[in-house]
Design a protein around this motif. Sequence first.
Motif, PDB file in Angstrom:
ATOM      1  N   LEU A   1      34.377  20.875  36.240  1.00  0.00           N
ATOM      2  CA  LEU A   1      35.087  21.581  37.299  1.00  0.00           C
ATOM      3  C   LEU A   1      35.058  20.733  38.560  1.00  0.00           C
ATOM      4  O   LEU A   1      33.990  20.318  39.008  1.00  0.00           O
ATOM      5  CB  LEU A   1      34.433  22.945  37.565  1.00  0.00           C
ATOM      6  N   LEU A   2      36.232  20.462  39.129  1.00  0.00           N
ATOM      7  CA  LEU A   2      36.345  19.697  40.366  1.00  0.00           C
ATOM      8  C   LEU A   2      36.288  20.677  41.542  1.00  0.00           C
ATOM      9  O   LEU A   2      37.094  21.613  41.621  1.00  0.00           O
ATOM     10  CB  LEU A   2      37.671  18.929  40.408  1.00  0.00           C
ATOM     11  N   ALA A   3      35.347  20.488  42.432  1.00  0.00           N
ATOM     12  CA  ALA A   3      35.162  21.412  43.552  1.00  0.00           C
ATOM     13  C   ALA A   3      36.435  21.545  44.369  1.00  0.00           C
ATOM     14  O   ALA A   3      37.098  20.542  44.692  1.00  0.00           O
ATOM     15  CB  ALA A   3      34.011  20.935  44.442  1.00  0.00           C
ATOM     16  N   ASN A   4      36.798  22.793  44.700  1.00  0.00           N
ATOM     17  CA  ASN A   4      37.985  23.109  45.498  1.00  0.00           C
ATOM     18  C   ASN A   4      39.261  22.500  44.917  1.00  0.00           C
ATOM     19  O   ASN A   4      40.179  22.128  45.648  1.00  0.00           O
ATOM     20  CB  ASN A   4      37.802  22.639  46.953  1.00  0.00           C
ATOM     21  N   HIS A   5      39.329  22.439  43.588  1.00  0.00           N
ATOM     22  CA  HIS A   5      40.453  21.758  42.953  1.00  0.00           C
ATOM     23  C   HIS A   5      40.831  22.424  41.629  1.00  0.00           C
ATOM     24  O   HIS A   5      41.904  23.005  41.511  1.00  0.00           O
ATOM     25  CB  HIS A   5      40.078  20.278  42.756  1.00  0.00           C
ATOM     26  N   GLY A   6      39.960  22.358  40.622  1.00  0.00           N
ATOM     27  CA  GLY A   6      40.275  22.957  39.333  1.00  0.00           C
ATOM     28  C   GLY A   6      39.579  22.242  38.189  1.00  0.00           C
ATOM     29  O   GLY A   6      38.839  21.280  38.398  1.00  0.00           O
ATOM     30  N   PRO A   7      39.813  22.691  36.952  1.00  0.00           N
ATOM     31  CA  PRO A   7      39.096  22.156  35.796  1.00  0.00           C
ATOM     32  C   PRO A   7      39.794  20.973  35.126  1.00  0.00           C
ATOM     33  O   PRO A   7      41.010  20.808  35.220  1.00  0.00           O
ATOM     34  CB  PRO A   7      39.075  23.353  34.839  1.00  0.00           C
ATOM     35  N   VAL A   8      38.992  20.181  34.429  1.00  0.00           N
ATOM     36  CA  VAL A   8      39.481  19.131  33.520  1.00  0.00           C
ATOM     37  C   VAL A   8      38.850  19.430  32.168  1.00  0.00           C
ATOM     38  O   VAL A   8      37.620  19.456  32.052  1.00  0.00           O
ATOM     39  CB  VAL A   8      39.085  17.721  34.001  1.00  0.00           C
ATOM     40  N   ILE A   9      39.676  19.659  31.149  1.00  0.00           N
ATOM     41  CA  ILE A   9      39.210  20.217  29.885  1.00  0.00           C
ATOM     42  C   ILE A   9      39.761  19.394  28.722  1.00  0.00           C
ATOM     43  O   ILE A   9      40.970  19.168  28.638  1.00  0.00           O
ATOM     44  CB  ILE A   9      39.685  21.679  29.740  1.00  0.00           C
ATOM     45  N   SER A  10      38.893  18.983  27.819  1.00  0.00           N
ATOM     46  CA  SER A  10      39.323  18.167  26.679  1.00  0.00           C
ATOM     47  C   SER A  10      39.245  18.953  25.378  1.00  0.00           C
ATOM     48  O   SER A  10      38.648  20.029  25.306  1.00  0.00           O
ATOM     49  CB  SER A  10      38.461  16.904  26.572  1.00  0.00           C
ATOM     50  N   GLY A  11      39.844  18.388  24.347  1.00  0.00           N
ATOM     51  CA  GLY A  11      39.774  18.937  23.001  1.00  0.00           C
ATOM     52  C   GLY A  11      40.098  17.841  21.998  1.00  0.00           C
ATOM     53  O   GLY A  11      40.543  16.754  22.373  1.00  0.00           O
ATOM     54  N   LYS A  12      39.872  18.118  20.738  1.00  0.00           N
ATOM     55  CA  LYS A  12      40.177  17.121  19.703  1.00  0.00           C
ATOM     56  C   LYS A  12      41.669  16.869  19.594  1.00  0.00           C
ATOM     57  O   LYS A  12      42.103  15.851  19.043  1.00  0.00           O
ATOM     58  CB  LYS A  12      39.601  17.573  18.362  1.00  0.00           C
ATOM     59  N   SER A  13      42.464  17.791  20.097  1.00  0.00           N
ATOM     60  CA  SER A  13      43.915  17.647  20.206  1.00  0.00           C
ATOM     61  C   SER A  13      44.333  18.343  21.485  1.00  0.00           C
ATOM     62  O   SER A  13      43.536  19.070  22.098  1.00  0.00           O
ATOM     63  CB  SER A  13      44.611  18.296  19.008  1.00  0.00           C
ATOM     64  N   LEU A  14      45.581  18.150  21.892  1.00  0.00           N
ATOM     65  CA  LEU A  14      46.049  18.849  23.081  1.00  0.00           C
ATOM     66  C   LEU A  14      46.054  20.354  22.844  1.00  0.00           C
ATOM     67  O   LEU A  14      45.731  21.131  23.743  1.00  0.00           O
ATOM     68  CB  LEU A  14      47.454  18.366  23.460  1.00  0.00           C
ATOM     69  N   ARG A  15      46.373  20.767  21.648  1.00  0.00           N
ATOM     70  CA  ARG A  15      46.361  22.187  21.306  1.00  0.00           C
ATOM     71  C   ARG A  15      44.950  22.771  21.454  1.00  0.00           C
ATOM     72  O   ARG A  15      44.764  23.856  22.008  1.00  0.00           O
ATOM     73  CB  ARG A  15      46.881  22.386  19.885  1.00  0.00           C
ATOM     74  N   GLU A  16      43.945  22.044  20.969  1.00  0.00           N
ATOM     75  CA  GLU A  16      42.568  22.525  21.112  1.00  0.00           C
ATOM     76  C   GLU A  16      42.145  22.528  22.573  1.00  0.00           C
ATOM     77  O   GLU A  16      41.429  23.438  23.016  1.00  0.00           O
ATOM     78  CB  GLU A  16      41.605  21.670  20.293  1.00  0.00           C
ATOM     79  N   ALA A  17      42.577  21.525  23.336  1.00  0.00           N
ATOM     80  CA  ALA A  17      42.262  21.510  24.767  1.00  0.00           C
ATOM     81  C   ALA A  17      42.845  22.745  25.446  1.00  0.00           C
ATOM     82  O   ALA A  17      42.217  23.340  26.325  1.00  0.00           O
ATOM     83  CB  ALA A  17      42.796  20.236  25.410  1.00  0.00           C
ATOM     84  N   MET A  18      44.056  23.144  25.040  1.00  0.00           N
ATOM     85  CA  MET A  18      44.664  24.356  25.584  1.00  0.00           C
ATOM     86  C   MET A  18      43.821  25.587  25.226  1.00  0.00           C
ATOM     87  O   MET A  18      43.570  26.448  26.080  1.00  0.00           O
ATOM     88  CB  MET A  18      46.083  24.533  25.050  1.00  0.00           C
ATOM     89  N   PHE A  19      43.363  25.669  23.974  1.00  0.00           N
ATOM     90  CA  PHE A  19      42.519  26.800  23.570  1.00  0.00           C
ATOM     91  C   PHE A  19      41.239  26.838  24.410  1.00  0.00           C
ATOM     92  O   PHE A  19      40.788  27.903  24.838  1.00  0.00           O
ATOM     93  CB  PHE A  19      42.159  26.710  22.092  1.00  0.00           C
ATOM     94  N   ASN A  20      40.641  25.670  24.613  1.00  0.00           N
ATOM     95  CA  ASN A  20      39.424  25.606  25.422  1.00  0.00           C
ATOM     96  C   ASN A  20      39.696  26.043  26.857  1.00  0.00           C
ATOM     97  O   ASN A  20      38.878  26.730  27.487  1.00  0.00           O
ATOM     98  CB  ASN A  20      38.847  24.190  25.398  1.00  0.00           C
ATOM     99  N   ALA A  21      40.858  25.642  27.382  1.00  0.00           N
ATOM    100  CA  ALA A  21      41.236  26.032  28.739  1.00  0.00           C
ATOM    101  C   ALA A  21      41.424  27.541  28.834  1.00  0.00           C
ATOM    102  O   ALA A  21      41.016  28.169  29.822  1.00  0.00           O
ATOM    103  CB  ALA A  21      42.512  25.310  29.152  1.00  0.00           C
ATOM    104  N   GLU A  22      42.030  28.132  27.821  1.00  0.00           N
ATOM    105  CA  GLU A  22      42.233  29.582  27.807  1.00  0.00           C
ATOM    106  C   GLU A  22      40.891  30.307  27.798  1.00  0.00           C
ATOM    107  O   GLU A  22      40.698  31.296  28.533  1.00  0.00           O
ATOM    108  CB  GLU A  22      43.066  29.973  26.588  1.00  0.00           C
ATOM    109  N   GLU A  23      39.961  29.842  26.980  1.00  0.00           N
ATOM    110  CA  GLU A  23      38.642  30.473  26.920  1.00  0.00           C
ATOM    111  C   GLU A  23      37.908  30.332  28.240  1.00  0.00           C
ATOM    112  O   GLU A  23      37.250  31.269  28.722  1.00  0.00           O
ATOM    113  CB  GLU A  23      37.821  29.855  25.797  1.00  0.00           C
ATOM    114  N   LEU A  24      38.032  29.170  28.857  1.00  0.00           N
ATOM    115  CA  LEU A  24      37.347  28.924  30.122  1.00  0.00           C
ATOM    116  C   LEU A  24      37.940  29.768  31.248  1.00  0.00           C
ATOM    117  O   LEU A  24      37.198  30.351  32.061  1.00  0.00           O
ATOM    118  CB  LEU A  24      37.449  27.435  30.453  1.00  0.00           C
ATOM    119  N   GLU A  25      39.258  29.864  31.306  1.00  0.00           N
ATOM    120  CA  GLU A  25      39.904  30.689  32.330  1.00  0.00           C
ATOM    121  C   GLU A  25      39.516  32.156  32.152  1.00  0.00           C
ATOM    122  O   GLU A  25      39.257  32.879  33.132  1.00  0.00           O
ATOM    123  CB  GLU A  25      41.421  30.523  32.261  1.00  0.00           C
ATOM    124  N   GLU A  26      39.458  32.623  30.896  1.00  0.00           N
ATOM    125  CA  GLU A  26      39.074  34.011  30.633  1.00  0.00           C
ATOM    126  C   GLU A  26      37.623  34.258  31.040  1.00  0.00           C
ATOM    127  O   GLU A  26      37.294  35.320  31.590  1.00  0.00           O
ATOM    128  CB  GLU A  26      39.273  34.339  29.156  1.00  0.00           C
TER     129      GLU A  26
END
Length: 213
Positions: free
Chosen positions: A156-181
Amino acid sequence: MTEFSLRLEMVKIAKSMFERGYSSGGAGNLSLKLPDGNLLATPTNTSFGDLDPDRLSKVDPDGNHLDGDKPSKEVLMHIAMYRQRPQAGGIVHLHSPYLTALSCVDGLDPANCLPPITPYYVMRVGKLPLIPYFRPGSPRIAEEVEKLAAGHGSVLLANHGPVISGKSLREAMFNAEELEETARLYFILRNGPMRTLTDDQVAELEQVFKGKM
C-alpha cells in the motif's frame, strides 16, 4: 495465451474494474507479462473504461518503450515487483475508494495495514505493508516496492493506493477485489468491537495454503 489474446484480456479486465468503481478518470494502471518476457501496460493518461488493445504500451524488462502509446510514469514500480517476484504474471495499481482511504489513515501498522479480518485476506494477500508517501512517478516508489516485493505480493502506497500482483492479470484482479473488500469491512467494523483471526488461526492458514498465497 497469445499476445493478442492478452491484449484483449487486459482491456476486458480494465473495463470491468472501471465499471465497478475501482478506477476513475485516468487513475491507476495495469500490466502483464508477455510470453516473450516483455511487458504490456496501460498507457499514460488513459481510462480503464476505453482502452484500445492496439495502443497498449509494450516495454522491455528494463522499462524501455518498445511499441504502442507512451507507458504510465508508474510502470517502473511494476517492473520492480516483477523483478523480485518472477512468479508474477500481472499487476494492478488502483485508486479504489476503500484502499485509497486506508492509505490516508494515520497510525497504520507499516508491517501490515489491515488486521486479519477474514481467512480470505490471509489466503490471498497475507500481509499488506505500507510504503511511505512519495510523489506519483517518483523513482523512490519503485525502490521501496523492490525492497518489499520478494516477501509481499501486495503493498500500500501512503496517500496513494495499492499495488497488487498475481500469477496472471486475472488473479491480480481477484486479489485486488479481496483486498478492497477487506478494506471496506475494516471501515465498517473499526468503530466497534472487532473480532479478528488469532495468531494460531493465521498460522494454520499460512501452513495449509503455503505456496498458493
